[in-house]
Design an enzyme around this catalytic site. Structure first.
Site, PDB file in Angstrom:
ATOM      1  N   SER A  15       0.828  -1.209   0.000  1.00  0.00           N
ATOM      2  CA  SER A  15       0.000   0.000   0.000  1.00  0.00           C
ATOM      3  C   SER A  15       0.858   1.254   0.000  1.00  0.00           C
ATOM      4  O   SER A  15       0.342   2.359   0.071  1.00  0.00           O
ATOM      5  CB  SER A  15      -0.906   0.015   1.245  1.00  0.00           C
ATOM      6  OG  SER A  15      -0.110   0.074   2.421  1.00  0.00           O
ATOM      7  N   ASP A  17       3.964   4.195  -0.858  1.00  0.00           N
ATOM      8  CA  ASP A  17       4.205   5.207  -1.883  1.00  0.00           C
ATOM      9  C   ASP A  17       5.065   4.650  -3.027  1.00  0.00           C
ATOM     10  O   ASP A  17       4.772   4.860  -4.211  1.00  0.00           O
ATOM     11  CB  ASP A  17       4.905   6.393  -1.187  1.00  0.00           C
ATOM     12  CG  ASP A  17       5.396   7.432  -2.152  1.00  0.00           C
ATOM     13  OD1 ASP A  17       4.532   8.110  -2.734  1.00  0.00           O
ATOM     14  OD2 ASP A  17       6.626   7.573  -2.327  1.00  0.00           O
ATOM     15  N   ALA A  19       5.432   1.557  -3.980  1.00  0.00           N
ATOM     16  CA  ALA A  19       4.673   0.567  -4.750  1.00  0.00           C
ATOM     17  C   ALA A  19       3.769   1.262  -5.769  1.00  0.00           C
ATOM     18  O   ALA A  19       3.765   0.918  -6.953  1.00  0.00           O
ATOM     19  CB  ALA A  19       3.845  -0.304  -3.807  1.00  0.00           C
ATOM     20  N   ARG A  47      -0.563  -3.740   6.338  1.00  0.00           N
ATOM     21  CA  ARG A  47      -1.351  -4.035   7.537  1.00  0.00           C
ATOM     22  C   ARG A  47      -2.851  -3.859   7.340  1.00  0.00           C
ATOM     23  O   ARG A  47      -3.647  -4.527   7.966  1.00  0.00           O
ATOM     24  CB  ARG A  47      -0.870  -3.172   8.693  1.00  0.00           C
ATOM     25  CG  ARG A  47       0.224  -3.852   9.467  1.00  0.00           C
ATOM     26  CD  ARG A  47       0.654  -3.022  10.632  1.00  0.00           C
ATOM     27  NE  ARG A  47       0.970  -1.656  10.208  1.00  0.00           N
ATOM     28  CZ  ARG A  47       1.540  -0.756  10.981  1.00  0.00           C
ATOM     29  NH1 ARG A  47       1.849  -1.066  12.208  1.00  0.00           N
ATOM     30  NH2 ARG A  47       1.810   0.451  10.538  1.00  0.00           N
ATOM     31  N   ASP A 179      19.775  -0.096  -6.167  1.00  0.00           N
ATOM     32  CA  ASP A 179      20.169   1.311  -6.246  1.00  0.00           C
ATOM     33  C   ASP A 179      19.596   1.729  -7.587  1.00  0.00           C
ATOM     34  O   ASP A 179      20.131   1.358  -8.643  1.00  0.00           O
ATOM     35  CB  ASP A 179      21.696   1.456  -6.237  1.00  0.00           C
ATOM     36  CG  ASP A 179      22.098   2.917  -6.340  1.00  0.00           C
ATOM     37  OD1 ASP A 179      21.341   3.718  -6.929  1.00  0.00           O
ATOM     38  OD2 ASP A 179      23.171   3.281  -5.825  1.00  0.00           O
ATOM     39  N   HIS A 180      18.488   2.461  -7.570  1.00  0.00           N
ATOM     40  CA  HIS A 180      17.761   2.635  -8.840  1.00  0.00           C
ATOM     41  C   HIS A 180      18.589   3.404  -9.872  1.00  0.00           C
ATOM     42  O   HIS A 180      18.289   3.357 -11.068  1.00  0.00           O
ATOM     43  CB  HIS A 180      16.384   3.283  -8.620  1.00  0.00           C
ATOM     44  CG  HIS A 180      16.447   4.735  -8.307  1.00  0.00           C
ATOM     45  ND1 HIS A 180      16.684   5.195  -7.051  1.00  0.00           N
ATOM     46  CD2 HIS A 180      16.312   5.826  -9.095  1.00  0.00           C
ATOM     47  CE1 HIS A 180      16.688   6.522  -7.070  1.00  0.00           C
ATOM     48  NE2 HIS A 180      16.466   6.931  -8.304  1.00  0.00           N
ATOM     49  N   ASP A 237      22.027   9.667   2.042  1.00  0.00           N
ATOM     50  CA  ASP A 237      20.923   9.465   1.107  1.00  0.00           C
ATOM     51  C   ASP A 237      21.399   9.381  -0.351  1.00  0.00           C
ATOM     52  O   ASP A 237      20.797   8.681  -1.159  1.00  0.00           O
ATOM     53  CB  ASP A 237      19.926  10.634   1.263  1.00  0.00           C
ATOM     54  CG  ASP A 237      18.622  10.405   0.511  1.00  0.00           C
ATOM     55  OD1 ASP A 237      18.127   9.260   0.532  1.00  0.00           O
ATOM     56  OD2 ASP A 237      18.104  11.365  -0.093  1.00  0.00           O
ATOM     57  N   HIS A 242      24.234   6.263  -4.775  1.00  0.00           N
ATOM     58  CA  HIS A 242      24.255   6.684  -6.187  1.00  0.00           C
ATOM     59  C   HIS A 242      25.627   7.242  -6.618  1.00  0.00           C
ATOM     60  O   HIS A 242      26.159   6.862  -7.659  1.00  0.00           O
ATOM     61  CB  HIS A 242      23.198   7.753  -6.444  1.00  0.00           C
ATOM     62  CG  HIS A 242      21.843   7.421  -5.903  1.00  0.00           C
ATOM     63  ND1 HIS A 242      21.335   6.147  -5.928  1.00  0.00           N
ATOM     64  CD2 HIS A 242      20.890   8.193  -5.331  1.00  0.00           C
ATOM     65  CE1 HIS A 242      20.123   6.167  -5.381  1.00  0.00           C
ATOM     66  NE2 HIS A 242      19.837   7.383  -5.009  1.00  0.00           N
ATOM     67  N   LYS A 342      19.727  19.411  -1.986  1.00  0.00           N
ATOM     68  CA  LYS A 342      18.334  19.794  -2.225  1.00  0.00           C
ATOM     69  C   LYS A 342      18.247  21.303  -2.344  1.00  0.00           C
ATOM     70  O   LYS A 342      19.090  22.021  -1.845  1.00  0.00           O
ATOM     71  CB  LYS A 342      17.459  19.327  -1.062  1.00  0.00           C
ATOM     72  CG  LYS A 342      17.351  17.814  -0.991  1.00  0.00           C
ATOM     73  CD  LYS A 342      16.275  17.411  -0.018  1.00  0.00           C
ATOM     74  CE  LYS A 342      16.141  15.900   0.034  1.00  0.00           C
ATOM     75  NZ  LYS A 342      15.626  15.304  -1.214  1.00  0.00           N
ATOM     76  N   LYS A 347      17.209  21.051 -11.184  1.00  0.00           N
ATOM     77  CA  LYS A 347      17.377  19.600 -11.086  1.00  0.00           C
ATOM     78  C   LYS A 347      18.253  19.130 -12.240  1.00  0.00           C
ATOM     79  O   LYS A 347      17.945  19.420 -13.398  1.00  0.00           O
ATOM     80  CB  LYS A 347      16.011  18.932 -11.192  1.00  0.00           C
ATOM     81  CG  LYS A 347      16.043  17.411 -11.230  1.00  0.00           C
ATOM     82  CD  LYS A 347      14.623  16.901 -11.421  1.00  0.00           C
ATOM     83  CE  LYS A 347      14.578  15.415 -11.717  1.00  0.00           C
ATOM     84  NZ  LYS A 347      14.998  14.592 -10.581  1.00  0.00           N
TER      85      LYS A 347
HETATM   86  P1  NAD Z   1       5.552   3.902   2.816  1.00  0.00           P
HETATM   87  O1  NAD Z   1       5.620   4.354   4.238  1.00  0.00           O
HETATM   88  O2  NAD Z   1       4.759   4.702   1.863  1.00  0.00           O
HETATM   89  O3  NAD Z   1       5.022   2.402   2.756  1.00  0.00           O
HETATM   90  C1  NAD Z   1       5.346   1.458   3.731  1.00  0.00           C
HETATM   91  C2  NAD Z   1       4.503   0.210   3.571  1.00  0.00           C
HETATM   92  O4  NAD Z   1       4.783  -0.670   4.654  1.00  0.00           O
HETATM   93  C3  NAD Z   1       3.001   0.427   3.580  1.00  0.00           C
HETATM   94  O5  NAD Z   1       2.434  -0.438   2.628  1.00  0.00           O
HETATM   95  C4  NAD Z   1       2.613   0.010   5.008  1.00  0.00           C
HETATM   96  O6  NAD Z   1       1.271  -0.443   5.112  1.00  0.00           O
HETATM   97  C5  NAD Z   1       3.543  -1.124   5.233  1.00  0.00           C
HETATM   98  N1  NAD Z   1       3.767  -1.443   6.671  1.00  0.00           N
HETATM   99  C6  NAD Z   1       4.236  -0.623   7.644  1.00  0.00           C
HETATM  100  N2  NAD Z   1       4.318  -1.306   8.815  1.00  0.00           N
HETATM  101  C7  NAD Z   1       3.932  -2.584   8.585  1.00  0.00           C
HETATM  102  C8  NAD Z   1       3.833  -3.791   9.374  1.00  0.00           C
HETATM  103  N3  NAD Z   1       4.153  -3.830  10.672  1.00  0.00           N
HETATM  104  N4  NAD Z   1       3.415  -4.920   8.758  1.00  0.00           N
HETATM  105  C9  NAD Z   1       3.092  -4.911   7.465  1.00  0.00           C
HETATM  106  N5  NAD Z   1       3.172  -3.823   6.654  1.00  0.00           N
HETATM  107  C10 NAD Z   1       3.586  -2.669   7.213  1.00  0.00           C
HETATM  108  O7  NAD Z   1       7.081   3.762   2.358  1.00  0.00           O
HETATM  109  P2  NAD Z   1       7.666   3.895   0.855  1.00  0.00           P
HETATM  110  O8  NAD Z   1       7.927   5.324   0.568  1.00  0.00           O
HETATM  111  O9  NAD Z   1       6.824   3.131  -0.096  1.00  0.00           O
HETATM  112  O10 NAD Z   1       9.112   3.214   1.003  1.00  0.00           O
HETATM  113  C11 NAD Z   1       9.286   1.820   1.099  1.00  0.00           C
HETATM  114  C12 NAD Z   1      10.769   1.492   0.961  1.00  0.00           C
HETATM  115  O11 NAD Z   1      11.261   1.944  -0.285  1.00  0.00           O
HETATM  116  C13 NAD Z   1      11.659   2.136   2.024  1.00  0.00           C
HETATM  117  O12 NAD Z   1      12.730   1.269   2.281  1.00  0.00           O
HETATM  118  C14 NAD Z   1      12.192   3.369   1.327  1.00  0.00           C
HETATM  119  O13 NAD Z   1      13.415   3.808   1.850  1.00  0.00           O
HETATM  120  C15 NAD Z   1      12.357   2.819  -0.091  1.00  0.00           C
HETATM  121  N6  NAD Z   1      12.357   3.842  -1.120  1.00  0.00           N
HETATM  122  C16 NAD Z   1      11.234   4.610  -1.343  1.00  0.00           C
HETATM  123  C17 NAD Z   1      11.241   5.551  -2.346  1.00  0.00           C
HETATM  124  C18 NAD Z   1      10.012   6.377  -2.661  1.00  0.00           C
HETATM  125  O14 NAD Z   1      10.060   7.115  -3.643  1.00  0.00           O
HETATM  126  N7  NAD Z   1       8.935   6.298  -1.903  1.00  0.00           N
HETATM  127  C19 NAD Z   1      12.382   5.727  -3.138  1.00  0.00           C
HETATM  128  C20 NAD Z   1      13.512   4.922  -2.894  1.00  0.00           C
HETATM  129  C21 NAD Z   1      13.468   3.973  -1.885  1.00  0.00           C
END
Ligand code: NAD
Length: 493
Positions: A15, A17, A19, A47, A179-180, A237, A242, A342, A347
């Site tokens: 669920s 961000d 994803a 969850r 590492d995207h 970060d 990167h 930042k 950019k």
């Molecule tokens: P987010 O907070 O939006 O999503 C976290 C997810 O974990 C949610 O689906 C939440 O429901 C779930 N969750 C939290 N606690 C839980 C539990 N106890 N049991 C089951 N599920 C649980 O985070 P995000 O931004 O999607 O980031 C996820 C990962 O990707 C992190 O490691 C972040 O560093 C990495 N990341 C994110 C981005 C980005 O653009 N958002 C970019 C690079 C890396």
């Protein structure tokens, strides 16, 4: 023709961000290219108590605006998605997950292939890996691969602890650390540029290169990520991952083959050759900064310490610039200047290699030749050479030989996450980071952080500038200057 991969993908953080913004569109791209086709299912876990139908709406909404997407494609794609409410700390939930995965394995005839994708807060990575083993989710037929998001630890010690916990379940060749940047077109193009052109291959060393500059500039501020960023900062970060990967690609030897093993062999050697600073060297060669408020075109931009979720006395770096060196026979003594931050003027991610100027002969003292690689937002190269001015003169003038990928074609090429997920499904480890690389990068970064640890001073720079004055002095004391010095502010990017 893309070969279809058969797999059940288990996504922890379904669920989240990441994803929605990246992973579902990437999987949709693989679906439309045929790598995911009939024989795949995705189990999204988080969850919240969602139904499959609701989850499919979320997935559909995440992909329906992809260029050229049809309602039929979106519906067919979303029908492969299943939702499992799951608390990653609760062992009983893994049994439910295991049963669902086994059922989908049969239903889609995937032959036991599993991709576990950790898209959650890093504090959960070890817990998930441990439970995958203790609750016996890994299959005995087919592949079991773990894709793990950044950040991989906060320093060497925490990275090692995380690595130890995941390697208790998965061996190194089953672990795909993301590492995207490694999925980006122009990072992948460095190999071709350096090794397919004798013109560059012959001069890509300390005898001909004066310096290398790497800039990863962001125009945005911390946005809604203060919770994460306050504990990280620009050094952890952006530099640890990167920038270090770019340094390795730019300084590594030619791989013996275009295979993951051969590429990682030379890349690991490049990481090992990084000169790790003493605290005193780190203080002399790295500077940090924090953006301060500024008024741009009549709009007031907050300083970092005024942002929501940021401490009023925060010492988090939103900018880093530094000089690093590689102790390899080919690159010893070549300064590599890096900067990232930042709220910079615009950019852009770009790399400039400056070749030494000619010091003898007809044109002794002529300007150096520069090669710039543009990684984003534009993709391409510029080679700045000394040309001859038009007319009856032998005087020189700078000329730019320029290539840019067509923006339309570039937009249609697979995005970084699509390439990376496609590679993980295909078992191609080339564009993922090995533990040795991660460890070496943390050793380097830890030394810099240690140099700053007892220093309460934090240089500031106005939002919309290119960093604090210290970042310019860093190069000036070597007689150099930043090649890219944009004049126009575009904070909206
Ligand atoms: P987010 O907070 O939006 O999503 C976290 C997810 O974990 C949610 O689906 C939440 O429901 C779930 N969750 C939290 N606690 C839980 C539990 N106890 N049991 C089951 N599920 C649980 O985070 P995000 O931004 O999607 O980031 C996820 C990962 O990707 C992190 O490691 C972040 O560093 C990495 N990341 C994110 C981005 C980005 O653009 N958002 C970019 C690079 C890396």
């Amino acid at each position: 023709m893309t070969e279809e991969t058969h797999a059940v993908i288990i996504l922890f953080g379904g669920s989240g961000d990441l994803a929605r913004r990246k992973l579902y569109p990437a999987m949709f791209g693989l679906f439309r290219r045929g790598q995911l086709c009939q024989h795949f299912a995705v189990i999204g876990t988080a969850r919240r108590p969602w139904s499959d139908a609701y989850y499919r709406e979320i997935v559909s909404a995440a992909v329906e605006d992809e260029p050229g997407a049809t309602a039929g494609q979106v519906a067919a794609f979303a029908s492969h998605f299943y939702y499992q409410s799951h608390d990653v700390t609760d062992a009983a939930h893994y049994t439910t997950l295991k049963d669902l995965a086994a059922k989908l394995d049969d239903q889609y005839a995937v032959g036991g292939n599993r991709l576990y994708y950790m898209a959650m807060a890093p504090s959960f990575f070890a817990t998930i890996a441990t439970h995958l083993k203790s609750e016996a989710l890994l299959t005995s037929t087919g592949f079991n691969r773990l894709v793990i998001e950044k950040p991989f630890g906060h320093d060497y010690a925490s990275a090692k602890e995380l690595n130890d916990s995941i390697t208790a379940t998965f061996d190194e060749h089953q672990i795909y650390r993301i590492d995207h940047y490694l999925g980006k077109e122009m990072v992948q193009a460095i190999l071709a540029l350096r090794f397919a052109n004798p013109l560059f291959k012959a001069v890509w060393n300390k005898d001909y290169i004066q310096d290398i500059q790497i800039t990863l500039a962001e125009a945005v501020g911390v946005e809604e990520r203060a919770g994460y960023y306050e504990g990280a900062g620009a050094l952890r970060d952006m530099v640890q991952n990167h920038i270090m990967q770019l340094v390795a690609y730019l300084t590594m030897a030619e791989p013996a083959a275009k295979t993951a093993a051969a590429i990682h062999e030379v890349k690991s050697a490049a990481f090992e050759a990084l000169h790790v600073y003493t605290p005193a060297e780190a203080a002399a060669n790295f500077v940090r900064g924090q953006y301060a408020a500024a008024t741009i075109n009549g709009t007031r931009i907050n300083g970092y310490r005024e942002e929501t979720g940021v401490a009023a006395d925060s010492l988090t770096d939103t900018f880093v610039a530094g000089k690093l060196g590689v102790d390899s026979p080919s690159f010893a003594g070549v300064p590599i200047y890096v900067r990232t931050g930042k709220r910079l003027r615009r950019k852009s991610t770009q790399v400039t290699v400056t070749f030494k100027p000619t010091t003898s002969g007809l044109f002794a003292g002529a300007a150096p030749t520069n090669l710039t690689l543009y990684l984003e937002p534009h993709q391409g190269y510029s080679l700045f050479i000394n040309g001859k001015q038009l007319g009856t003169t032998t005087a020189l003038m700078p000329e730019e030989l320029k290539y840019r990928h067509d923006p339309h074609a570039a937009a249609n090429a697979p995005e970084a996450y699509e390439r990376l997920i496609g590679s993980a499904l295909a078992g191609d480890e080339t564009d993922f980071t090995r533990w040795q690389e991660v460890a070496a990068a943390w050793h380097f970064v830890d030394a810099i952080a240690a140099g700053w640890a007892d220093d309460p001073t934090m240089p500031t720079y106005p939002a919309g500038s290119m960093g604090p004055s210290e970042a310019f002095e860093l190069l000036a004391k070597d007689g150099h200057q930043w090649f890219w010095q944009p004049t126009h502010i575009r904070l909206a990017d």
